[in-house]
Structures are given as structure tokens and as C-alpha cells.
Scaffold this active site. Structure first.
Site, PDB file in Angstrom:
ATOM      1  N   GLU A  52     -33.473  34.977  46.680  1.00  0.00           N
ATOM      2  CA  GLU A  52     -33.283  36.308  45.700  1.00  0.00           C
ATOM      3  C   GLU A  52     -34.464  35.672  45.009  1.00  0.00           C
ATOM      4  O   GLU A  52     -34.389  36.911  43.873  1.00  0.00           O
ATOM      5  CB  GLU A  52     -31.587  36.273  45.768  1.00  0.00           C
ATOM      6  CG  GLU A  52     -32.066  37.461  44.873  1.00  0.00           C
ATOM      7  CD  GLU A  52     -30.308  37.973  44.578  1.00  0.00           C
ATOM      8  OE1 GLU A  52     -29.692  38.757  43.511  1.00  0.00           O
ATOM      9  OE2 GLU A  52     -29.470  37.433  45.681  1.00  0.00           O
ATOM     10  N   SER A  53     -34.829  34.713  44.206  1.00  0.00           N
ATOM     11  CA  SER A  53     -35.942  34.332  43.168  1.00  0.00           C
ATOM     12  C   SER A  53     -36.761  35.061  43.476  1.00  0.00           C
ATOM     13  O   SER A  53     -37.747  36.046  42.989  1.00  0.00           O
ATOM     14  CB  SER A  53     -35.326  33.000  42.559  1.00  0.00           C
ATOM     15  OG  SER A  53     -34.287  32.786  42.226  1.00  0.00           O
TER      16      SER A  53
END
Length: 129
Positions: A52-53
Site C-alpha cells: 500500500e505504501s
């Protein structure tokens, strides 16, 4: 784009930026005491945080920061292979760039290129208020 890591989950997990280009982001993360589950293997949640980063940074590169913000809306992950130590690399690539959403595919691999995790993340693009 200013990519702040101090005091964030990215810093806590030891995630590092390797490449940021339009539609593609590459980040690495160590497999160590910060990212292992109690049985000594890479924690699936750490893989999801890495995925997700990478997708979020990629999306942030594509928005108008004067008018828009972006946030993870949905993420899934298939954990393909376990890992006890070393480094994993996330490569996020955009699949869909819409006005209000983006969809990214993230492949997390080990040092030998073996697939550790396959993830897809939808990022919401919202207007600043």
C-alpha cells in the site's frame, strides 16, 4: 514530491524508496524483527503495508497536490511464498488511472526475483476541502 518518512510506518518498518517514476514505484523492506510474525516469517501485514505504501506514493505522484489528496481505498494480497530474512522488493505499477480512483498491481519479490506476494490496491482521489 516531498516523501516524508520520519515518524511514519514506513520508517518503523525500514521501508526505503528505490524508484519513483510516473506509473511505477519500487520500494524495499527488510525481513527482520520489525517485519516478522511470531513464528519467524515475514508478516503478511508487513507485506500489505509495503504494497500500500508503494501504491500510495505512486498515486501521489499523479495527482494535483493543490486540489487533491489520495488515500488507500481497498487492498488485497495473495501471500505466495514465505521468507525468514533478507530484503523484499515491491514494484507497484498502475493499471487504471481514473478521475476518482487508481488501481495498482504490486509484486513483492525476494533477492532472487521469486514472487513473495501479489497485491492489488485501489487508491481514492478526493478533492481538498
Amino acid at each position: 514530491m516531498d516523501f516524508k518518512t520520519e515518524g511514519t510506518l514506513v520508517e518503523a518498518l525500514g521501508i526505503e524508496m528505490v524508484e519513483m517514476t510516473e506509473g511505477r514505484v519500487v520500494m524495499t523492506m527488510p525481513v527482520d524483527e520489525r517485519t516478522r510474525q511470531p513464528f519467524g516469517y515475514l508478516h503478511g501485514g508487513a507485506s500489505v503495508a509495503l504494497a500500500e505504501s508503494a501504491a500510495s506514493v505512486g498515486a501521489a505522484l499523479l495527482i494535483d497536490h493543490e486540489k487533491e489528496l489520495c488515500f488507500g481505498l481497498e487492498i488485497n494480497a495473495n501471500h505466495i511464498k514465505s521468507k525468514r530474512d533478507g530484503i523484499v522488493t515491491a514494484t507497484a505499477e498502475i493499471d487504471h488511472r481514473g478521475r476518482t480512483t487508481m488501481v495498482w498491481t504490486i509484486k513483492i519479490t525476494d533477492e532472487d526475483g521469486a514472487l513473495i506476494c501479489l497485491s492489488r490496491c485501489t487508491v481514492a482521489v478526493v478533492q481538498k476541502k
